[in-house]
Design an enzyme around this catalytic site. Structure first.
Site, PDB file in Angstrom:
ATOM      1  N   LYS A  95       0.756  -1.225  -0.714  1.00 37.28           N
ATOM      2  CA  LYS A  95      -0.155  -0.186   0.166  1.00 37.28           C
ATOM      3  C   LYS A  95       0.635   1.197  -0.415  1.00 37.28           C
ATOM      4  O   LYS A  95       0.768   2.349  -0.916  1.00 37.28           O
ATOM      5  CB  LYS A  95      -0.817  -0.188   1.637  1.00 37.28           C
ATOM      6  CG  LYS A  95      -1.825   1.671   1.447  1.00 37.28           C
ATOM      7  CD  LYS A  95      -2.093   0.958   3.109  1.00 37.28           C
ATOM      8  CE  LYS A  95      -3.148   2.521   3.088  1.00 37.28           C
ATOM      9  NZ  LYS A  95      -2.401   3.572   3.459  1.00 37.28           N
ATOM     10  N   ASN A  96       2.171   0.965   0.198  1.00 34.92           N
ATOM     11  CA  ASN A  96       2.420   2.557   0.805  1.00 34.92           C
ATOM     12  C   ASN A  96       3.389   3.189   0.141  1.00 34.92           C
ATOM     13  O   ASN A  96       3.672   3.718  -0.481  1.00 34.92           O
ATOM     14  CB  ASN A  96       3.296   2.295   2.493  1.00 34.92           C
ATOM     15  CG  ASN A  96       2.542   2.577   3.448  1.00 34.92           C
ATOM     16  OD1 ASN A  96       1.379   3.005   3.493  1.00 34.92           O
ATOM     17  ND2 ASN A  96       3.361   2.377   4.536  1.00 34.92           N
ATOM     18  N   ARG A 124      -4.977  10.631   2.316  1.00 33.94           N
ATOM     19  CA  ARG A 124      -3.498  11.445   2.825  1.00 33.94           C
ATOM     20  C   ARG A 124      -2.334  11.519   1.934  1.00 33.94           C
ATOM     21  O   ARG A 124      -1.673  12.424   1.856  1.00 33.94           O
ATOM     22  CB  ARG A 124      -3.099  10.999   4.102  1.00 33.94           C
ATOM     23  CG  ARG A 124      -2.168  11.442   4.472  1.00 33.94           C
ATOM     24  CD  ARG A 124      -1.375  11.134   6.267  1.00 33.94           C
ATOM     25  NE  ARG A 124       0.039  11.977   6.263  1.00 33.94           N
ATOM     26  CZ  ARG A 124      -0.726  13.537   6.681  1.00 33.94           C
ATOM     27  NH1 ARG A 124      -1.301  13.383   6.943  1.00 33.94           N
ATOM     28  NH2 ARG A 124       1.051  13.695   7.230  1.00 33.94           N
ATOM     29  N   ASP A 132      -5.416   8.376   8.552  1.00 32.49           N
ATOM     30  CA  ASP A 132      -5.900   7.999   9.440  1.00 32.49           C
ATOM     31  C   ASP A 132      -5.512   9.447  11.068  1.00 32.49           C
ATOM     32  O   ASP A 132      -5.013   9.959  10.914  1.00 32.49           O
ATOM     33  CB  ASP A 132      -4.964   6.715  10.157  1.00 32.49           C
ATOM     34  CG  ASP A 132      -4.903   5.433   9.296  1.00 32.49           C
ATOM     35  OD1 ASP A 132      -5.965   5.024   9.407  1.00 32.49           O
ATOM     36  OD2 ASP A 132      -3.477   4.942   9.219  1.00 32.49           O
ATOM     37  N   ASP A 144       4.130   1.141  11.641  1.00 28.52           N
ATOM     38  CA  ASP A 144       2.868   0.418  10.932  1.00 28.52           C
ATOM     39  C   ASP A 144       3.122  -1.370  11.709  1.00 28.52           C
ATOM     40  O   ASP A 144       1.181  -1.438  11.980  1.00 28.52           O
ATOM     41  CB  ASP A 144       2.792   0.417   9.561  1.00 28.52           C
ATOM     42  CG  ASP A 144       2.579   1.187   9.380  1.00 28.52           C
ATOM     43  OD1 ASP A 144       1.902   2.604   9.906  1.00 28.52           O
ATOM     44  OD2 ASP A 144       2.716   1.874   8.059  1.00 28.52           O
ATOM     45  N   MET A 196       6.130   7.570  17.366  1.00 27.93           N
ATOM     46  CA  MET A 196       6.264   8.780  16.323  1.00 27.93           C
ATOM     47  C   MET A 196       4.645   9.745  16.402  1.00 27.93           C
ATOM     48  O   MET A 196       4.484  10.565  15.832  1.00 27.93           O
ATOM     49  CB  MET A 196       6.252   8.234  14.886  1.00 27.93           C
ATOM     50  CG  MET A 196       7.556   7.565  14.627  1.00 27.93           C
ATOM     51  SD  MET A 196       7.807   6.801  12.987  1.00 27.93           S
ATOM     52  CE  MET A 196       9.331   6.257  12.834  1.00 27.93           C
TER      53      MET A 196
END
Length: 435
Positions: A22-23, A97, A121, A319, A341
């Site tokens: 996905k990223n 995003r 998110d 993640d 983070m």
């Protein structure tokens, strides 16, 4: 709004293939704007965030042709810049995003960009400063309309420069790299992100004609070129899915094989789960997880409690901290999970506590998990998914629990995991999608 009805206590068995990353997809898709030639991309995950970005590109005038279930062809030879001035563009971009990464390509190729504040998110503050710091260093003029939450950027005549990023932001680095590949002269980026996603983007851009060196390190050199051509690109398997499946197998005492993992690109993810006591075997490029009744968390050499913390690559990805946390609830031993983070990402633990987990939320960034060694199974409850990764952690908890759980707001899970209910049901899970 859809929900999952999950009947817990069923062991899984079989093989599962991870989706495309996905990223990585969010970066790679934005890069098609850098050329007027055709770009073919394979292993695109069929998930909400990616599909929304493809729709946004099509609305901008990019020609989109679906070649197969996971393959698309893109051609950005007639981009409609006037569309950027519409309310429709601002509305759609703000819902995603990943849309922020269209700015770098737009500045590089067309000299301007506009974007409303991106969504995503709700896991705490996710500042955009690194993106705009990089654009400004390249010579772009930046204006933020605080009242309407709209970013305006003028990027005509970008010029290469040296920059030291204040944080190794993955999306920030990707955006700056895409802006710099067509800038005049050499750009040097120090403290650049070096995740496999970023490496994949740089490799793709180099095949298109860019001149990027230092790929895989935190020091990138980019010599600007006048134009880029087309290419073909295949995305990596999603490392977050792979880690999720490892934790899921342990929690549900399942025997599964995760296929085609590109293990050499997973960094310390497998070793971190091994330290949680989870057995696994590498079979070529597959990861085999045997059924395990018990798994015991290691301690540090001096006997102190293991800490699992997120770090920039090649450290452990943030993640997967949600998956580590839920997996620890049924392990033997104790672990401190330190989410550095994002200050809101651990707040989902209250649902796990309601299910019977022994967790002490020390502060917004740290949680101590006392493993129950399956002596006290989790119990099914009704809960809500707050974000993508917490949603899958709750799904794993529900699959291992006694009784039935209902997970609301599963649109969050759908944003990051492709047909997750169907794929897990094929292995023996009991997950029903309900209205």
């Amino acid at each position: 709004m859809a929900s999952f009805r999950v009947e817990g206590g069923h062991k899984l068995k079989g093989e599962i293939i991870p989706q495309g990353a996905k990223n990585e997809a969010l970066q790679i898709l934005c890069a098609v704007l850098l050329t007027s030639e055709k770009v073919t991309i394979h292993k695109i995950p069929n998930i909400r965030d990616v599909n929304k970005l493809i729709e946004l590109l099509a609305d901008m005038g990019v020609k989109v042709h679906k070649l197969g279930p996971e393959s698309y062809e893109f051609q950005a030879d007639e981009v409609n810049l006037d569309y950027l001035e519409t309310e429709d563009f601002l509305k759609k971009a703000s819902a995603l995003r990943g849309s922020v990464m269209i700015l770098g390509p737009l500045l590089a190729r067309f000299g301007k960009g506009k974007l409303s504040k991106p969504g995503g998110d709700k896991i705490g503050r996710r500042r955009m400063d690194t993106h705009f710091f990089g654009f400004q260093k390249l010579g772009a003029q930046f204006h933020y309309d605080a009242k309407n939450e709209i970013f305006h950027i003028d990027g005509k005549n970008l010029k290469g420069t040296y920059m030291l990023l204040d944080e190794a932001s993955v999306t920030g680095t990707a955006n700056i790299v895409m802006a710099a590949v067509l800038a005049e002269g050499r750009t040097t980026i120090y403290n650049a992100a070096c995740e496999p996603y970023l490496q994949q983007l740089c490799d793709m851009l180099n095949r298109m004609g860019a001149k990027i060196t230092g790929v895989g390190s935190n020091l990138l050199h980019i010599d600007g070129v006048t134009q880029l051509g087309g290419t073909s690109h295949t995305m990596l398997p999603d490392m977050i899915e792979i880690g999720s499946f490892i934790g899921m197998a342990a929690m549900t005492q399942s025997e599964i094989t995760i296929k085609d993992c590109q293990i050499h690109r997973l960094g310390i993810i497998p070793e971190t789960f091994r330290r949680m006591g989870i057995q696994m075997e590498f079979r070529g490029d597959d990861i085999y997880i045997p059924s395990q009744r018990h798994y015991e968390i290691e301690t540090f050499i001096d006997g102190s409690i293991l800490t699992v913390a997120d770090q920039i690559w090649p450290g452990f990805t943030p993640d997967l901290l949600s998956i580590v946390l839920v997996t620890a609830t049924q392990a033997k031993g104790t672990v401190l999970v330190h989410q550095k983070m994002f200050e809101s990402r651990l707040f989902f633990v209250d649902k796990l506590i309601d299910m019977g987990a022994q967790i002490i939320l020390c502060d917004p960034h740290r949680a101590t998990v006392i493993g129950l060694d399956r002596k006290y199974p989790l119990r099914g409850i009704r809960m809500t998914s707050p974000d993508i990764r917490a949603g899958v952690a709750l799904l794993i908890a529900a699959m291992s629990a006694n009784g039935v759980s209902i997970i609301d707001n599963i649109e969050q899970i759908d944003r990051g995991y492709q047909h997750i209910d169907e794929r897990l049901n094929a292995l023996g899970a009991r997950i029903e999608r309900i209205s």
